[in-house]
Design an enzyme around this catalytic site. Structure first.
Site: not given
Length: 552
Positions: A247-248
Site C-alpha cells: 500500500s503506502a
C-alpha cells in the site's frame, strides 16, 4: 490534458490538477472521512456484552514512536535504531521538496479536509508547524524491526546472516496515516510470512515517520537512512537487497528506488537486486479515479472508503504546492497527468526487476495496472522478467487479512519461485567485477582468501536457491486476531495520537469473521445510535469550541 465524459450532473470534464482539487474539496463538505471521525468523535458502539471504544479500535495502529517497545515482549522480531543518513545524502527530489517544506512553514493547510472557517488563523493546529517556530526538518534516527523467524524464548538473538544472504527492506502500509513496523501491526503478517515462505530470512521493516506529524518528504528521508545503513554500516551489498512495501509502503519503496536510480551513484549507493510491491499506492493525485465510472470502480467490493485516500494525501502533502501530487513522478508515478515515457527521469528506465501483486476487487487496481504498464514501457534487457500477480477476489492489501489467507498463500508460493529465480541469477558483475583495489591488497593472502570464500558462498547460495522451495503457507484461522493485536499494542504502549486511552477488552463471543471490523468500508460501518445531523463537528486538534464547530 485528459478528457473524460461528463457525468449526470456535468461535474466531469477536462482533467486538470485544479479540477481534481475542486471536486475533492467539495466532496469533503458532504462526505465523512472515517479517519476524521475517529480522531474527533467520542463514539461508542454496543457489542453483545460490553461497550467497544470505536475511536480507540480504529486508531490503535497509530504508533507513538517515542515509546520503546519492550524487547521481552517481541516474539518474532528484534528492534533496532537506525542512525540518520549523512547530510551529503540529501540530493535531488528529497532536497527540493524539503526546501519547499521549510519555505512554506506556517502555511500548511491540508487540502480535501473540510473544516468550518478553514482559513482562520491557527485552525489547523498541529497540522501546521506554527507552534514549532523555525524547526529544521531533515534526516533523523528511525526505528525498525528485524524479522528473522519466531523466537524460542524472548531473549533469543536474531538469526545470524551469512555473507551473500538476501535481505528485504520492507515498508508497511497504512496510507502514511497509521500502521507500524511492529509485530503487533496487521501489516507485520507480511514479513512474518516471508521469513517462513520465501528464500529471504532477514527482513528489516522500518517505522518511517507518518504524515500527521511528518509531511513529505520526511518518510522518504527515513527510507534513505535505512538503505544507507544497510549498505554502509551493516555491510549488506545492494545486489543482496530486495526493496518491498505494501500500500503506502509500496509507494515509499517506489520513491526510494527512483531516488537510488537518480542520485544513488553520486552518494555511493547502487540499486537493489529487485522490488516487490503489494497493492502499491501509485497515484496520490487520484487521476485514475477521474470520471463517473472510474470513481465507482470496485467501490462495492473493496475495503477503502471514499475519503480515506484524500484525507491521507491532504496530510502527507500539506507542505507542498498542490499540483505536485499530479506532476511529480516521485509522488504519483501512475498519474495520468504525467506523460508515459520509455526513458528519462519520468520513466522507469533501469529500474530493477519488479514483482507486483494486487487484488481484482480493489479500488486501486486501475492505477496499479497503469503503473505496471509504465514499468514495462521502460524495460529493455532483463536478467529476470517482471511478474504481475492478480488475485481475482483480493481487496486492497488483501495479504494482511487473516480471512484472505488462502489468496495470500497463492501469492507467497508464486513469489517464492520469482525471488529464487531473481536471487539465483548470475549477475554480470559476478563474472566481471574486479575485487582487487590495489597492488598491496592483491599481495595480501588473507584478503584474497576472503574474496575466494565470498565467491564460494555466493555460488553455494545460488545452487541452494535453485534446488529448494519454501514451505507453502497452510490454513490460517484467526477470526479474532485483530482484537488480540490491538490488546497487544496497548500493552506495548502503542496508542492513538494525542490521548492515553487504553485499548479496550473486546467481547470474545462476537461472531466469527466480523466484517464490521473492516475499518474503511463505508457500507459496513456500525450504527452509531444517532442521526448524522446530530454529529457535532469537533476541532480535530483540541477541545471543541462553539465558534469553530459546525453541527452537521
Amino acid at each position: 490534458m485528459v478528457e473524460k465524459s461528463l457525468g449526470k450532473n456535468g461535474e466531469w470534464g477536462e482533467m486538470t490538477s485544479e479540477a481534481i482539487q475542486t471536486l475533492l474539496l467539495a466532496n469533503a463538505h458532504t462526505a465523512y472521512s472515517l479517519a476524521i471521525l475517529v480522531h474527533s468523535l467520542p463514539i461508542e458502539i454496543k457489542s453483545t456484552k460490553e461497550t467497544v471504544d470505536f475511536k480507540a479500535m480504529f486508531t490503535s495502529e497509530i504508533q507513538d514512536l517515542s515509546v520503546d517497545i519492550n524487547p521481552e515482549q517481541l516474539k518474532y522480531s528484534h528492534n533496532v535504531v537506525i542512525p540518520a543518513a549523512p547530510p551529503s545524502t540529501l540530493r535531488g527530489h528529497p532536497k527540493d521538496t524539503l526546501d519547499l517544506l521549510h519555505a512554506s512553514q506556517g502555511q500548511w493547510i491540508p487540502r480535501y479536509i473540510h473544516r468550518f472557517k478553514r482559513q482562520k488563523e491557527g485552525v489547523w493546529g498541529k497540522w501546521n508547524d506554527t507552534q514549532a517556530g523555525n524547526k529544521v526538518y531533515g534526516f533523523e534516527a528511525v526505528k525498525a524491526f528485524w524479522y528473522t523467524g519466531e523466537k524460542a524464548e524472548p531473549a533469543e538473538a536474531s538469526k545470524p546472516r551469512q555473507m551473500g544472504d538476501p535481505v528485504m527492506l520492507h515498508f508497511h502500509g497504512g496510507g502514511y496515516l497509521c500502521g507500524t513496523a511492529a509485530e503487533t501491526d496487521l501489516t507485520s503478517s507480511i514479513p512474518k510470512a516471508l521469513v517462513n515462505h520465501s528464500p529471504i530470512h532477514h527482513i528489516l521493516s522500518v517505522d518511517y515517520r507518518l504524515a500527521p506529524t511528518a509531511p513529505w518528504p520526511l518518510p522518504l528521508l527515513d527510507a534513505i537512512s535505512a538503505y544507507h545503513w544497510l549498505v554502509q554500516t551493516e555491510g549488506v551489498e545492494e545486489r543482496d537487497i530486495i526493496v518491498a512495501g505494501d500500500s503506502a509502503g509500496g509507494h515509499l519503496a517506489l520513491a526510494l528506488t527512483r531516488w537510488l536510480r537518480d542520485e544513488g551513484a553520486t552518494v555511493g549507493l547502487r540499486l537493489p537486486r529487485g522490488m516487490v510491491l503489494m497493492s502499491p499506492w501509485a497515484d496520490l493525485g487520484f487521476t485514475n479515479a477521474w470520471g463517473e465510472e472510474a470513481i465507482r470502480h470496485n467501490k462495492d467490493s473493496d475495503t477503502i472508503d471514499d475519503t480515506f485516500g484524500p484525507f491521507a494525501c491532504a496530510l502527507l502533502l500539506r507542505a507542498l504546492p498542490a499540483p505536485t501530487m499530479h506532476t511529480s513522478q516521485y509522488i504519483s508515478p501512475a498519474s495520468l497527468l504525467i506523460p508515459a515515457k520509455t526513458n528519462g527521469k519520468e520513466s522507469f528506465e533501469n529500474f530493477p526487476p519488479t514483482y507486483i501483486v494486487y487484488g481484482g476487487a480493489e479500488r486501486l487496481s486501475t492505477n496499479i495496472q497503469l503503473l505496471w504498464d509504465r514499468i514495462q514501457l521502460g524495460r529493455q534487457k532483463q536478467m529476470v522478467p517482471d511478474r504481475l500477480f492478480v488475485s481475482p477476489d483480493g481487496v486492497h492489501d488483501f495479504m494482511i487479512f487473516p480471512w484472505m489467507a488462502e489468496e495470500a498463500s497463492a501469492v507467497y508460493e508464486d513469489l517464492d519461485v520469482w525471488l529464487r529465480d531473481l536471487l539465483a541469477a548470475e549477475l554480470t558483475e559476478d563474472v566481471d567485477h574486479v575485487d582487487v583495489q590495489s597492488e598491496d591488497q592483491e599481495e595480501d593472502t588473507g584478503w584474497r582468501d576472503m574474496i575466494t570464500k565470498r565467491r564460494l558462498n555466493r555460488q553455494m547460495t545460488r545452487e541452494s536457491l535453485k534446488s529448494h522451495k519454501s514451505p507453502v503457507m497452510g490454513p490460517v484461522r484467526d477470526d479474532l486476531g485483530m482484537m488480540r493485536m490491538m490488546e497487544d499494542m496497548s500493552e506495548e504502549g502503542i496508542s492513538m495520537i494525542g490521548t492515553g486511552l487504553p485499548i479496550p477488552h473486546f467481547d470474545l463471543e462476537m461472531p466469527k469473521s466480523p466484517e464490521w471490523l473492516t475499518p474503511l468500508t463505508a457500507e459496513l460501518r456500525p450504527e452509531y445510535g444517532f442521526d448524522n445531523e446530530e454529529i457535532p463537528w469537533y476541532d480535530l486538534d483540541g477541545s471543541p469550541n462553539d465558534e469553530d464547530r459546525k453541527d452537521r
